[in-house]
Enzyme design. Structure first.
Site, PDB file in Angstrom:
ATOM      1  N   GLU A 101       0.731  -1.222   0.076  1.00 56.07           N
ATOM      2  CA  GLU A 101      -0.018  -0.110   0.069  1.00 56.07           C
ATOM      3  C   GLU A 101       0.990   1.318   0.019  1.00 56.07           C
ATOM      4  O   GLU A 101       0.602   2.416  -0.893  1.00 56.07           O
ATOM      5  CB  GLU A 101      -0.791  -0.094   1.174  1.00 56.07           C
ATOM      6  CG  GLU A 101      -2.014  -1.137   1.043  1.00 56.07           C
ATOM      7  CD  GLU A 101      -2.959  -0.502   0.290  1.00 56.07           C
ATOM      8  OE1 GLU A 101      -3.129   0.519  -0.315  1.00 56.07           O
ATOM      9  OE2 GLU A 101      -3.884  -1.366  -0.249  1.00 56.07           O
ATOM     10  N   SER A 102       1.869   1.414   0.803  1.00 52.22           N
ATOM     11  CA  SER A 102       2.660   2.717   1.038  1.00 52.22           C
ATOM     12  C   SER A 102       3.993   2.666   1.087  1.00 52.22           C
ATOM     13  O   SER A 102       4.695   3.672   1.217  1.00 52.22           O
ATOM     14  CB  SER A 102       2.164   3.077   2.474  1.00 52.22           C
ATOM     15  OG  SER A 102       2.635   2.231   3.439  1.00 52.22           O
TER      16      SER A 102
END
Length: 421
Positions: free
Chosen positions: A270-271
């Site tokens: 995700e990040s």
């Protein structure tokens, strides 16, 4: 008139429009009047409706491909021919469809693996064995599955590169590297990433690992992972699969009774562990939570002290992300593939993609209709396997990727999904 050029075009246009809406209904109408068209138009129409049906996970798509003119199919249509056969458990058709893929596609790990599986299923294990053997050393979803098919575990060979302070100083003094750091500090992440790509794209493995270490120390975790991920022969899994914020992640995992490796696997995808990152869709923080989702989680947790400006705080984001992931994991048969798909594309879609009869998890993943979500789920599960290895305590049992994938069964729950759509 059906035999005129304009008539054929109009008929096939109508088929395309109807098929995109509901391939099953379109096929029922198509078979009633396709006989009026010339053979070439019939073959093309059969191929299009089979492709659209495969994308909609129509159980009869595999059978409809038998009437199709496959010679005119593009690469995506051919790939979905394989997926339709996989979904139907039609292993001879799987093998036949893979064998006519364009040569550049057959080098892809997915089609190499499924070709080996088809050969195995058809009693040709001797032909499958060298395909598995070539795939197994690859650090990927299908590399792991190939290793397990051989009865072994994926082995991570980590050989770190020593980095001197002099090298780091010299590298950091480069004008292009300074631009990367400055752009990141100005919250111009896209520009920083582009600059970084130009710096690392031609580096050899040792230099990539040194650059990854520089980025790690500079607080650029996404660029560190990017560089470490690019190595071909020499790897450092401490850099490729880092475990920052361990106190917060482990606490969030314990509080929500979720495997830390899965939580890390989601966050990495995700990040890349950039705590204050905000996506174009407004998702925020390590676990990329949208504000409405964070508000919903705060209510479930009775967090009256929650404020929107706290969403990117590492402890809040990891706790809320773990709760949200666990919530859907519990409602999706405890299967990480379904939960990851729900996390990426929404639980409503993950439920809608369930089969009408049970299929193995790897086939379900390969037949996810959204390219982005299919790739996401594969990467999250591969991440999870590598993090499970990194975080495992001595003597802990090995949980295979095959076990984690499990069997995907028809939808049996009626849990509300409105809050996350």
């Amino acid at each position: 008139h059906w035999k005129s050029r304009s008539g054929k075009i109009l008929a096939l246009y109508a088929l395309e429009r109807a098929g995109r809406k509901d391939a099953g209904d379109a096929h029922a109408a198509w078979v009633k009047w396709r006989g009026r068209l010339p053979a070439e138009a019939r073959g093309y129409g059969n191929a299009r409706i089979a492709y659209l049906a495969a994308r909609q996970l129509e159980p009869d798509a595999d059978a409809w491909y038998r009437d199709a003119d496959l010679a005119r199919q593009n690469a995506d249509e051919r790939a979905w021919h394989v997926r339709a056969a996989l979904r139907a458990g039609d292993w001879p058709a799987v093998l036949a469809a893979i064998d006519v893929l364009p040569p550049e596609m057959t080098r892809d790990a997915a089609w190499r693996y499924w070709r080996a599986r088809a050969l195995d299923k058809l009693g040709r294990s001797a032909e499958a064995a060298p395909i598995y053997a070539a795939l197994a050393p690859e650090y990927s979803f299908y590399g792991i599955l190939a290793a397990e098919a051989r009865g072994t575990r994926p082995v991570t060979h980590s050989t770190p590169v020593p980095v001197t302070s002099e090298w780091l100083t010299d590298f950091g003094a480069r004008a292009d590297v300074q631009r990367v750091v400055k752009l990141a500090a100005l919250d111009m992440r896209a520009e920083s990433v582009r600059e970084w790509y130009e710096i690392v794209r031609a580096m050899d493995d040792e230099t990539l690992l040194k650059a990854a270490e520089f980025a790690r120390r500079a607080g650029l975790s996404d660029r560190s992972i990017n560089a470490a991920d690019r190595t071909q022969e020499r790897h450092d899994f401490r850099l490729r699969y880092p475990t920052p914020y361990q106190a917060q992640f482990l606490a969030a995992a314990r509080a929500n009774d979720i495997e830390p490796s899965l939580l890390y696997g989601i966050a990495r995808q995700e990040s890349r562990f950039v705590a204050d990152i905000v996506s174009s869709a407004g998702a925020m923080g390590l676990m990329q939570l949208r504000p409405p989702t964070a508000r919903w989680v705060s209510k479930q947790l009775n967090r009256s002290d929650y404020r929107p400006d706290a969403i990117t705080a590492v402890d809040v984001n990891s706790q809320f992300g773990a709760f949200y992931l666990k919530y859907w994991l519990d409602r999706l048969d405890g299967l990480p593939a379904l939960a990851a798909a729900a996390y990426n594309a929404g639980p409503g879609r993950a439920q809608a993609w369930r089969p009408q009869s049970p299929i193995e998890g790897a086939i379900w993943v390969e037949t996810i209709p959204f390219n982005e979500t299919r790739d996401y789920v594969k990467k999250v599960l591969a991440n999870t396997m590598f993090y499970a290895s990194a975080l495992a305590k001595p003597g802990a049992p090995y949980v295979s990727l095959t076990e984690r994938l499990g069997t995907i069964r028809p939808r049996t729950t009626t849990a509300s999904v409105a809050q996350s759509e």
